[in-house]
Design a protein around this motif. Structure first.
Motif, short mmCIF file in Angstrom:
data_model
loop_
_atom_site.label_atom_id
_atom_site.label_comp_id
_atom_site.label_asym_id
_atom_site.label_seq_id
_atom_site.Cartn_x
_atom_site.Cartn_y
_atom_site.Cartn_z
N ARG A 5 0.83 -1.20 0.00
CA ARG A 5 0.00 0.00 0.00
C ARG A 5 0.86 1.25 0.00
O ARG A 5 0.65 2.16 -0.77
CB ARG A 5 -0.86 0.00 1.25
CG ARG A 5 -2.30 -0.18 1.01
CD ARG A 5 -2.96 -0.42 2.33
NE ARG A 5 -2.50 0.61 3.27
CZ ARG A 5 -3.10 1.77 3.40
NH1 ARG A 5 -4.15 2.06 2.69
NH2 ARG A 5 -2.66 2.64 4.28
N ARG A 9 1.22 4.40 -2.84
CA ARG A 9 1.01 5.80 -2.55
C ARG A 9 2.29 6.59 -2.80
O ARG A 9 2.28 7.66 -3.37
CB ARG A 9 0.56 5.95 -1.11
CG ARG A 9 0.30 7.36 -0.71
CD ARG A 9 -0.55 7.41 0.51
NE ARG A 9 -0.23 6.40 1.45
CZ ARG A 9 -1.07 5.47 1.86
NH1 ARG A 9 -2.28 5.44 1.44
NH2 ARG A 9 -0.67 4.57 2.72
N LEU A 13 2.92 9.76 -5.41
CA LEU A 13 3.38 11.07 -4.99
C LEU A 13 4.69 11.42 -5.64
O LEU A 13 4.92 12.53 -6.05
CB LEU A 13 3.53 11.10 -3.47
CG LEU A 13 2.23 11.41 -2.77
CD1 LEU A 13 2.46 11.41 -1.29
CD2 LEU A 13 1.68 12.73 -3.22
N GLY A 16 4.18 12.49 -8.88
CA GLY A 16 3.64 13.83 -8.83
C GLY A 16 4.73 14.86 -8.67
O GLY A 16 4.86 15.78 -9.47
N PHE A 329 6.01 10.69 6.18
CA PHE A 329 4.81 9.90 5.91
C PHE A 329 3.96 10.53 4.81
O PHE A 329 3.00 9.95 4.36
CB PHE A 329 3.98 9.73 7.18
CG PHE A 329 4.56 8.73 8.13
CD1 PHE A 329 4.37 7.37 7.92
CD2 PHE A 329 5.31 9.14 9.22
CE1 PHE A 329 4.92 6.44 8.79
CE2 PHE A 329 5.87 8.22 10.09
CZ PHE A 329 5.67 6.86 9.87
N GLN A 507 -3.96 -8.28 2.77
CA GLN A 507 -4.04 -6.83 2.77
C GLN A 507 -5.00 -6.33 3.84
O GLN A 507 -4.74 -5.37 4.54
CB GLN A 507 -4.48 -6.36 1.38
CG GLN A 507 -4.49 -4.86 1.21
CD GLN A 507 -3.10 -4.26 1.27
OE1 GLN A 507 -2.11 -4.94 1.01
NE2 GLN A 507 -3.02 -3.00 1.61
N ASP A 515 -0.85 0.29 9.82
CA ASP A 515 -1.38 1.58 10.25
C ASP A 515 -0.96 1.88 11.69
O ASP A 515 -0.52 2.98 12.01
CB ASP A 515 -2.90 1.54 10.13
CG ASP A 515 -3.50 2.92 10.11
OD1 ASP A 515 -3.01 3.75 9.32
OD2 ASP A 515 -4.43 3.17 10.90
N VAL B 143 -2.63 14.46 -8.21
CA VAL B 143 -1.24 14.22 -7.80
C VAL B 143 -0.50 15.55 -7.66
O VAL B 143 0.22 15.80 -6.68
CB VAL B 143 -0.53 13.33 -8.84
CG1 VAL B 143 0.87 13.02 -8.40
CG2 VAL B 143 -1.30 12.03 -9.04
N GLU B 255 -8.34 9.24 -5.63
CA GLU B 255 -6.93 9.64 -5.74
C GLU B 255 -6.52 10.61 -4.64
O GLU B 255 -5.51 10.42 -3.98
CB GLU B 255 -6.74 10.34 -7.08
CG GLU B 255 -5.85 9.60 -8.03
CD GLU B 255 -5.76 10.36 -9.33
OE1 GLU B 255 -4.80 11.10 -9.48
OE2 GLU B 255 -6.66 10.25 -10.16
N PHE B 258 -6.38 8.72 -1.28
CA PHE B 258 -5.37 7.66 -1.30
C PHE B 258 -3.96 8.25 -1.16
O PHE B 258 -3.12 7.73 -0.44
CB PHE B 258 -5.50 6.87 -2.60
CG PHE B 258 -4.55 5.72 -2.73
CD1 PHE B 258 -4.69 4.61 -1.92
CD2 PHE B 258 -3.51 5.75 -3.65
CE1 PHE B 258 -3.83 3.53 -2.04
CE2 PHE B 258 -2.64 4.68 -3.77
CZ PHE B 258 -2.80 3.58 -2.96
N LEU B 259 -3.75 9.36 -1.84
CA LEU B 259 -2.43 9.99 -1.83
C LEU B 259 -2.07 10.54 -0.46
O LEU B 259 -0.91 10.75 -0.16
CB LEU B 259 -2.39 11.13 -2.84
CG LEU B 259 -2.41 10.71 -4.31
CD1 LEU B 259 -2.61 11.93 -5.20
CD2 LEU B 259 -1.11 10.01 -4.66
N GLN B 261 -3.28 9.34 2.64
CA GLN B 261 -3.58 8.49 3.80
C GLN B 261 -2.36 8.27 4.68
O GLN B 261 -2.50 8.11 5.88
CB GLN B 261 -4.10 7.14 3.32
CG GLN B 261 -5.55 7.17 2.92
CD GLN B 261 -6.08 5.78 2.64
OE1 GLN B 261 -5.48 5.02 1.89
NE2 GLN B 261 -7.19 5.43 3.25
N GLY B 262 -1.20 8.25 4.08
CA GLY B 262 0.02 7.90 4.80
C GLY B 262 0.18 8.60 6.13
O GLY B 262 0.27 7.96 7.17
N LEU B 266 -5.38 5.27 8.78
CA LEU B 266 -6.63 4.80 8.19
C LEU B 266 -7.86 5.25 8.98
O LEU B 266 -8.91 5.49 8.42
CB LEU B 266 -6.64 3.27 8.12
CG LEU B 266 -5.56 2.65 7.23
CD1 LEU B 266 -5.67 1.14 7.23
CD2 LEU B 266 -5.67 3.18 5.81
N ASN B 278 -8.04 -1.24 -1.26
CA ASN B 278 -7.13 -1.97 -0.40
C ASN B 278 -7.56 -3.41 -0.15
O ASN B 278 -6.75 -4.30 -0.05
CB ASN B 278 -6.99 -1.24 0.94
CG ASN B 278 -6.23 0.06 0.79
OD1 ASN B 278 -5.40 0.19 -0.10
ND2 ASN B 278 -6.55 1.04 1.63
#
Lengths: 559, 326
Positions: A5, A9, A13, A16, A329, A507, A515, B143, B255, B258-259, B261-262, B266, B278
């Motif tokens: 996961r 992500r 990024l 991006g 993060f 998952q 998390d 993004v 998107e 999701f981008l 969440q880190g 959650l 997921n």
């Protein structure tokens, strides 16, 4: 699996920031190089292969016979554990390892994800055209960025229109059944001594072939990765400028080094990847298992151990001390930061250092650090990956002649370092793609090579050598680092075992743990919550996966 | 408000037809128009309706290598995650609904206000410049938008780096779970508020200028013009868009979330779309993903139809109306 996961992500990024604010090529490499290591370490999907077993009898398929290529003598020799060979010059003239073009004049189609920019089309690409000539076929290559590959792969599988050669990610869901239903069983062509007909494929390490065996058949050819898939990269120039000890002897000294490297007013930090550093470095320092450990057939997950908990607590301490980049993060691009000096250390995939060097950052001096044992007394055992980055499978329904032709082509493409084929694949034609540096005895790439080189090493490749003609000093350091850490490594005993629970819902039950790890590192949850998190994990699927692995493990031992 | 001041923009031409035409006569009259429309209809059938059949995988354990036909039937197993009260699902659903509600309350009215403000700008040139600037962010992908926010407001972003170096106060918006909804809502506003004004501006531009003049003659100022002319004029459009928005109440943008969440985890950030990704797609559970998608589609349809009905009860047109509703 647990890293997947994050990987998605982060790649999003980085792409991006890549488009908007930095270089795309580099970031592509970051995502793939770095994560292959973590994938390897946590991978749950695999065939019934084993680690270090010599399977014969018991009905289990026999691995391809390993026959090391001994055409040229390495300057610094590797070993059977997976320490790569290192070279400082290229043989001249280079001898071919095959006799004549392996193809019979038709078309060969292949589909694969790549980690560099897509080269110009065949019509405008002399390197590609030369490759066709040498292979005796017309290669029709469908190349795409690695991040787009899974989608294309799944839709091609669903559509049923597959090219001859297809790259397969070892993390593909339902891998064993998918391979059996869609691709050719290569057992009769490759098992045992049969592989000797393709000597360059026989030169691939047995531990890599283990990951091509599914449902008791050889379904793919491995694309090799380094055995220690993740290494701590250090900006030695920054360490030296601050007069710090770059070779910490224990956890406290590592902490001091990190503190010394951090100056938040100047926006510079020691580290930027809390989870990657935890999984690949700090858990090593505290000697936690990799993924699972098999103690006489009873499986224990790393998360369940006191060692992991101690490593997690230590990582949280690092976070609290402000040692990690504050946007760690939020997708901070550690590789870019490493180049700019924003972070002084990063955990990255084996050959990632090449893309760092290629950027020619002024003053950058690169070294590699082995994790010290937390309590001192030597270096900790590192993570052994599967040694496989991707697989390449041959589509079903081809006759024997065609299958053999494709294998001969793969054999040509897997030509090892020192051969004429390898020189062409990696450095093209002299005076066009490279000039010869007589002082060092190495090819010196031209810009044309950079644009045109057709990355078929993402289909199949020989054992990865250490060869960096422009940076022999770093190459030598990397070799010695590998020699230091690889023989002293531990691997995940589930690599090569299949658990359906893990594959289908891993998952789902692993995500809350990942998390919680993030929350605990950031100090939003106390470490005392950890036991509760693991209890939930056990009940929601962890125990089922454990049971399946134990059964699979026993079957493998008994076969 | 008197009925006769109300302007109905969508009112069709209602000249009396001399003699009613039969279906066949109408068909003959419009045959060329129908022919022109045919390719579009085929396209919609082929790419919108035929793929709907693929929803059958919601009842199967679909695997690409087996194909739709060969994959085994599993009945309602794929729907289990929706109904078995899995806390993670409930959390995702709750977050989705909260975010949707916040966005309807805070995001939806902003393009209207913006359109009204822009409409009150007198200089055409300034109006056009402002419009272009406001439209621009819409064309950036999520993004880029997320990366921009991080580079500006991130904990090591432009502002905070400067603040730390100069002993100024820091703003830690990114990575704070409590501010997550505020963050993503502001991003949506920043990106799409300008774009959202287009339809309202078009509606406003069609208001009969004489109506404004009548208000002025009656001694009403700008506020009265706004209240008695402009807003009633664009009310059908507002209601139409609000109803359509309800159809998306279970979709809050994959998107963007999701981008991000880190850093927040959650608990604060999982929504239905990321949950499906997921749990479903990553693990190769395509059937589960299809099942949740199907339920989302059904809920959306029910909400749109329901809201439309409510709109009719209040005498509004809604998104469409049958003869019997009018």
């Amino acid at each position: 699996m647990m890293m997947q996961r994050d990987m998605g992500r982060r790649r999003f990024l980085q792409l991006g920031s890549g488009i908007g604010l930095s270089a795309v090529v580099g970031t592509g490499l970051v995502a793939c190089g770095g994560d292959s290591g973590s994938d390897d370490a946590g991978s749950a999907t695999g065939g019934p292969g084993g680690n270090g077993q010599t399977p014969d009898g018991g009905g289990r398929v026999v691995l391809p016979t390993y026959q090391r290529f001994d055409g040229i003598e390495p300057d610094l020799p590797g070993d059977e554990h997976g320490v790569p060979d290192a070279y400082f010059s290229y043989p001249r003239p280079a001898n071919p390892s095959t006799d004549g073009p392996p193809g019979s004049g038709g078309v060969v189609r292949a589909m694969f994800g790549i980690t560099t920019t897509v080269p110009p089309a065949m019509g405008r690409n002399a390197h590609w055209q030369g490759l066709n000539e040498r292979l005796g076929v017309e290669l029709q290559l469908n190349m795409m960025p690695m991040s787009d590959y899974p989608t294309t792969f799944q839709s091609s599988i669903a559509g049923g229109d597959l090219p001859d050669l297809v790259q397969v990610a070892p993390t593909t869901p339902r891998l064993p059944d998918m391979l059996e239903a869609t691709f050719t069983d290569l057992t009769e062509y490759l098992s045992g001594d049969a592989v000797l007909e393709y000597p360059n494929l026989a030169n691939l390490h047995p531990y890599a072939w283990e990951h091509c065996i599914y449902n008791n058949g050889i379904y793919a050819v491995p694309m090799l990765n380094l055995r220690a898939p993740n290494n701590m990269h250090v900006r030695q120039d920054i360490v030296d400028a601050k007069a710090l000890n770059g070779d910490p002897a224990d956890a406290e000294e590592f902490f001091e080094l990190c503190q010394g490297l951090t100056d938040d007013r100047a926006n510079t930090y020691a580290l930027a990847q809390p989870t990657a550093i935890l999984n690949n470095f700090i858990t090593r320092m505290f000697e936690a298992p990799v993924g699972w450990s098999a103690d006489g057939g009873a499986f224990v997950n790393a998360w369940e151990t006191e060692e992991f908990k101690a490593a997690l607590e230590y990582t949280a301490r690092l976070w609290e001390a402000g040692i990690f980049h504050p946007d760690s993060f939020a997708g901070a691009n550690h590789s870019q930061l490493f180049r700019s000096g924003g972070v002084a250390m990063m955990a990255e995939g084996g050959l990632h250092y090449r893309s760092v060097l290629a950027d020619e950052v002024p003053g950058l001096d690169l070294t590699f650090m082995a994790p010290p044992l937390a309590d001192g007394g030597g270096y900790a055992p590192v993570v052994h990956g599967t040694g496989v980055y991707r697989l390449t499978a041959i589509k079903q329904g081809l006759d024997e002649d065609r299958t053999r032709e494709l294998l001969r082509i793969l054999n040509w493409l897997a030509a090892p370092f020192g051969t004429e084929e390898y020189l062409y694949l990696n450095f093209g034609v002299e005076d066009e793609h490279h000039t010869w540096d007589d002082n060092q005895g190495v090819p010196d790439p031209t810009d044309k090579l950079g644009t045109e080189r057709t990355p078929v090493d993402l289909v199949v490749r020989p054992p990865v050598p250490v060869f960096d003609p422009a940076y022999p000093q770093v190459a030598e350091r990397f070799y010695h680092h590998q020699k230091q850490v690889v023989p002293n490594g531990i691997s995940n005993p589930t690599a090569g075992l299949y658990s359906e629970t893990e594959d289908r819902s891993g998952q789902a039950f692993n995500a809350p743990v990942s998390d919680a790890i993030n929350e605990i590192i950031q100090g939003r949850r106390p470490i005392t919550d950890w036991d509760q998190v693991i209890d939930t994990w056990r009940n929601s699927g962890g125990d089922d996966a454990r049971g399946e692995y134990e059964v699979a493990f026993e079957e493998r031992v008994n076969s | 408000m008197a009925q006769d001041t109300e302007v109905d923009l969508a009112e069709p031409d209602r000249r009396p037809v001399l003699r009613p035409m039969s279906r066949w006569q109408r068909f003959r009259r419009d045959r060329f128009l129908l022919l022109l429309g045919l390719p579009g209809v085929l396209l919609v059938l082929l790419f919108q309706y035929v793929p709907l059949l693929g929803n059958v995988i919601a009842f199967k354990d679909y695997q690409p290598y087996l194909g739709i036909v060969e994959s085994p039937w599993v009945g309602l197993d794929n729907f289990a995650i929706i109904f078995n009260g899995d806390p993670a699902f409930v959390n995702a659903l709750t977050n989705t609904l909260i975010i949707s509600f916040v966005q309807i309350v805070f995001v939806f009215p902003i393009p209207i206000a913006l359109a009204l403000l822009m409409n009150s700008l007198l200089s055409e040139r300034i109006k056009r410049t402002v419009q272009s600037i406001l439209y621009l962010p819409h064309f950036m992908s999520w993004v880029i938008v997320v990366a921009l926010f991080q580079h500006m407001l991130g904990n090591a972003g432009l502002y905070n780096t400067w603040a730390r170096a100069n002993d100024f106060f820091e703003v830690n918006v990114i990575g704070d779970p409590d501010l997550f909804i505020a963050l993503i809502t502001s991003q949506v506003i920043w990106k799409d508020a300008g774009w959202g004004t287009i339809i309202f501006l078009a509606a406003i531009s069609r208001v009969d200028i004489e109506l404004f003049e009548s208000v002025a003659v009656d001694g009403g100022g700008r506020i009265r013009q706004l209240w008695h002319v402009t807003l009633p004029a664009i009310r059908p459009v507002i209601i139409l868009l609000l109803i359509l928005k309800l159809g998306d109440v279970l979709t809050v943008g994959f998107e963007q979330i999701f981008l991000q969440q880190g850093p927040v985890g959650l608990q604060a950030s999982e929504v239905l779309d990321t949950y499906v990704y997921n749990r479903g797609i990553v693990g190769g559970n395509w059937g589960t993903s299809a099942a949740v998608g199907l339920v989302k589609g059904l809920v959306g349809t029910v909400l749109v139809l329901g809201a439309n009905k409510v709109a009719h009860l209040f005498g509004e047109r809604g998104i469409y109306s049958s003869k019997k509703d009018l």
